[in-house]
Design a protein around this motif. Structure first.
Motif, PDB file in Angstrom:
ATOM      1  N   GLU A  30     -51.939 -31.856-104.706  1.00  0.00           N
ATOM      2  CA  GLU A  30     -52.329 -30.652-103.944  1.00  0.00           C
ATOM      3  C   GLU A  30     -53.649 -30.866-103.202  1.00  0.00           C
ATOM      4  N   LYS A  31     -54.466 -31.790-103.690  1.00  0.00           N
ATOM      5  CA  LYS A  31     -55.757 -32.061-103.046  1.00  0.00           C
ATOM      6  C   LYS A  31     -55.644 -33.062-101.900  1.00  0.00           C
ATOM      7  N   TRP A  32     -54.542 -33.794-101.851  1.00  0.00           N
ATOM      8  CA  TRP A  32     -54.370 -34.813-100.822  1.00  0.00           C
ATOM      9  C   TRP A  32     -54.261 -34.167 -99.446  1.00  0.00           C
ATOM     10  N   GLN A  33     -54.787 -34.851 -98.443  1.00  0.00           N
ATOM     11  CA  GLN A  33     -54.582 -34.401 -97.067  1.00  0.00           C
ATOM     12  C   GLN A  33     -53.098 -34.579 -96.742  1.00  0.00           C
ATOM     13  N   LYS A  34     -52.568 -33.704 -95.932  1.00  0.00           N
ATOM     14  CA  LYS A  34     -51.170 -33.834 -95.522  1.00  0.00           C
ATOM     15  C   LYS A  34     -51.018 -35.093 -94.679  1.00  0.00           C
ATOM     16  N   GLU A  35     -49.919 -35.807 -94.909  1.00  0.00           N
ATOM     17  CA  GLU A  35     -49.680 -37.066 -94.187  1.00  0.00           C
ATOM     18  C   GLU A  35     -49.749 -36.869 -92.679  1.00  0.00           C
ATOM     19  N   ALA A  36     -49.092 -35.855 -92.168  1.00  0.00           N
ATOM     20  CA  ALA A  36     -49.052 -35.632 -90.718  1.00  0.00           C
ATOM     21  C   ALA A  36     -50.454 -35.392 -90.166  1.00  0.00           C
ATOM     22  N   ASP A  37     -51.251 -34.598 -90.867  1.00  0.00           N
ATOM     23  CA  ASP A  37     -52.616 -34.328 -90.418  1.00  0.00           C
ATOM     24  C   ASP A  37     -53.468 -35.592 -90.466  1.00  0.00           C
ATOM     25  N   PHE A  38     -53.295 -36.377 -91.532  1.00  0.00           N
ATOM     26  CA  PHE A  38     -54.074 -37.606 -91.675  1.00  0.00           C
ATOM     27  C   PHE A  38     -53.710 -38.614 -90.586  1.00  0.00           C
ATOM     28  N   LYS A  39     -52.414 -38.757 -90.322  1.00  0.00           N
ATOM     29  CA  LYS A  39     -51.972 -39.654 -89.245  1.00  0.00           C
ATOM     30  C   LYS A  39     -52.570 -39.222 -87.907  1.00  0.00           C
ATOM     31  N   GLN A  40     -52.599 -37.925 -87.666  1.00  0.00           N
ATOM     32  CA  GLN A  40     -53.143 -37.407 -86.414  1.00  0.00           C
ATOM     33  C   GLN A  40     -54.632 -37.743 -86.295  1.00  0.00           C
ATOM     34  N   ILE A  49     -50.591 -46.682 -85.428  1.00  0.00           N
ATOM     35  CA  ILE A  49     -49.966 -46.838 -86.739  1.00  0.00           C
ATOM     36  C   ILE A  49     -48.539 -47.345 -86.586  1.00  0.00           C
ATOM     37  N   LYS A  50     -48.306 -48.540 -87.134  1.00  0.00           N
ATOM     38  CA  LYS A  50     -46.958 -49.102 -87.124  1.00  0.00           C
ATOM     39  C   LYS A  50     -46.207 -48.668 -88.385  1.00  0.00           C
ATOM     40  N   LYS A  51     -46.915 -48.654 -89.524  1.00  0.00           N
ATOM     41  CA  LYS A  51     -46.307 -48.255 -90.791  1.00  0.00           C
ATOM     42  C   LYS A  51     -47.330 -47.467 -91.596  1.00  0.00           C
ATOM     43  N   PHE A  52     -46.899 -46.347 -92.151  1.00  0.00           N
ATOM     44  CA  PHE A  52     -47.741 -45.493 -92.983  1.00  0.00           C
ATOM     45  C   PHE A  52     -47.002 -45.263 -94.284  1.00  0.00           C
ATOM     46  N   LYS A  53     -47.682 -45.490 -95.404  1.00  0.00           N
ATOM     47  CA  LYS A  53     -46.999 -45.271 -96.682  1.00  0.00           C
ATOM     48  C   LYS A  53     -48.007 -44.886 -97.755  1.00  0.00           C
ATOM     49  N   THR A  54     -47.478 -44.406 -98.859  1.00  0.00           N
ATOM     50  CA  THR A  54     -48.285 -44.129-100.032  1.00  0.00           C
ATOM     51  C   THR A  54     -48.182 -45.347-100.937  1.00  0.00           C
ATOM     52  N   SER A  55     -49.325 -45.874-101.322  1.00  0.00           N
ATOM     53  CA  SER A  55     -49.376 -47.049-102.176  1.00  0.00           C
ATOM     54  C   SER A  55     -50.203 -46.695-103.407  1.00  0.00           C
ATOM     55  N   GLY A  56     -49.536 -46.436-104.511  1.00  0.00           N
ATOM     56  CA  GLY A  56     -50.240 -45.979-105.709  1.00  0.00           C
ATOM     57  C   GLY A  56     -50.860 -44.617-105.448  1.00  0.00           C
ATOM     58  N   ASN A  57     -52.166 -44.523-105.577  1.00  0.00           N
ATOM     59  CA  ASN A  57     -52.889 -43.285-105.304  1.00  0.00           C
ATOM     60  C   ASN A  57     -53.580 -43.322-103.943  1.00  0.00           C
ATOM     61  N   GLU A  60     -51.786 -45.902 -97.125  1.00  0.00           N
ATOM     62  CA  GLU A  60     -51.920 -47.248 -96.582  1.00  0.00           C
ATOM     63  C   GLU A  60     -51.313 -47.284 -95.187  1.00  0.00           C
ATOM     64  N   ILE A  61     -52.033 -47.919 -94.270  1.00  0.00           N
ATOM     65  CA  ILE A  61     -51.481 -48.092 -92.926  1.00  0.00           C
ATOM     66  C   ILE A  61     -51.454 -49.562 -92.543  1.00  0.00           C
ATOM     67  N   TYR A  62     -50.491 -49.885 -91.713  1.00  0.00           N
ATOM     68  CA  TYR A  62     -50.404 -51.163 -91.023  1.00  0.00           C
ATOM     69  C   TYR A  62     -50.354 -50.804 -89.551  1.00  0.00           C
ATOM     70  N   LYS A  69     -56.911 -55.047 -82.794  1.00  0.00           N
ATOM     71  CA  LYS A  69     -56.733 -56.029 -83.862  1.00  0.00           C
ATOM     72  C   LYS A  69     -55.821 -55.456 -84.947  1.00  0.00           C
ATOM     73  N   LYS A  70     -54.979 -56.332 -85.510  1.00  0.00           N
ATOM     74  CA  LYS A  70     -54.082 -55.902 -86.582  1.00  0.00           C
ATOM     75  C   LYS A  70     -54.905 -55.528 -87.809  1.00  0.00           C
ATOM     76  N   VAL A  71     -54.509 -54.431 -88.447  1.00  0.00           N
ATOM     77  CA  VAL A  71     -55.216 -53.964 -89.638  1.00  0.00           C
ATOM     78  C   VAL A  71     -54.239 -53.579 -90.738  1.00  0.00           C
ATOM     79  N   GLU A  72     -54.722 -53.676 -91.942  1.00  0.00           N
ATOM     80  CA  GLU A  72     -54.069 -53.112 -93.116  1.00  0.00           C
ATOM     81  C   GLU A  72     -55.192 -52.388 -93.845  1.00  0.00           C
ATOM     82  N   ILE A  73     -55.083 -51.075 -93.975  1.00  0.00           N
ATOM     83  CA  ILE A  73     -56.163 -50.284 -94.548  1.00  0.00           C
ATOM     84  C   ILE A  73     -55.613 -49.322 -95.595  1.00  0.00           C
ATOM     85  N   TYR A  74     -56.306 -49.261 -96.713  1.00  0.00           N
ATOM     86  CA  TYR A  74     -56.015 -48.309 -97.777  1.00  0.00           C
ATOM     87  C   TYR A  74     -57.053 -47.194 -97.691  1.00  0.00           C
ATOM     88  N   PHE A  75     -56.605 -45.956 -97.753  1.00  0.00           N
ATOM     89  CA  PHE A  75     -57.484 -44.798 -97.657  1.00  0.00           C
ATOM     90  C   PHE A  75     -57.368 -43.926 -98.894  1.00  0.00           C
TER      91      PHE A  75
END
Length: 89
Positions: A30-40, A49-57, A60-62, A69-75
């Motif tokens: 319930e505390k997480w930001q909504k995926e759509a809002d975060f992507k925006q 963003i080529k790929k957006f997913k939930t990875s554990g807690n 994660e974006i690719y 530059k290509k990135v892989e980032i966990y937020f």
């Protein structure tokens, strides 16, 4: 041949383990930001963003950063702050 296979298997495990160490604190969904809002927000910051997913807690974006530059980032999905970043050299 067996030694070569074992070495390749070990190398793939080590590289996978290196990326798996991104840790986000467990928070109620319930505390997480909504995926759509975060992507925006990320798109507004210049990420492609080529790929957006939930990875554990974590979220994660690719994709690519504003410099192309290509990135892989966990937020952290609550604060939105990057926890781990890999940027193509």
């Amino acid at each position: 041949m067996k030694k070569l296979f074992a070495l390749a298997l070990l190398a793939s495990f080590v590289s996978s383990a290196a990326m798996a160490d991104a840790k986000c604190d467990a928070q109620p969904k319930e505390k997480w930001q909504k995926e759509a809002d975060f992507k925006q927000q990320l798109t507004a910051q210049g990420y492609q963003i080529k790929k957006f997913k939930t990875s554990g807690n974590c979220y994660e974006i690719y994709g690519k950063n504003k410099d192309g530059k290509k990135v892989e980032i966990y937020f952290d999905p609550v604060s939105g702050k990057p926890v781990k970043t890999n940027i193509e050299s």
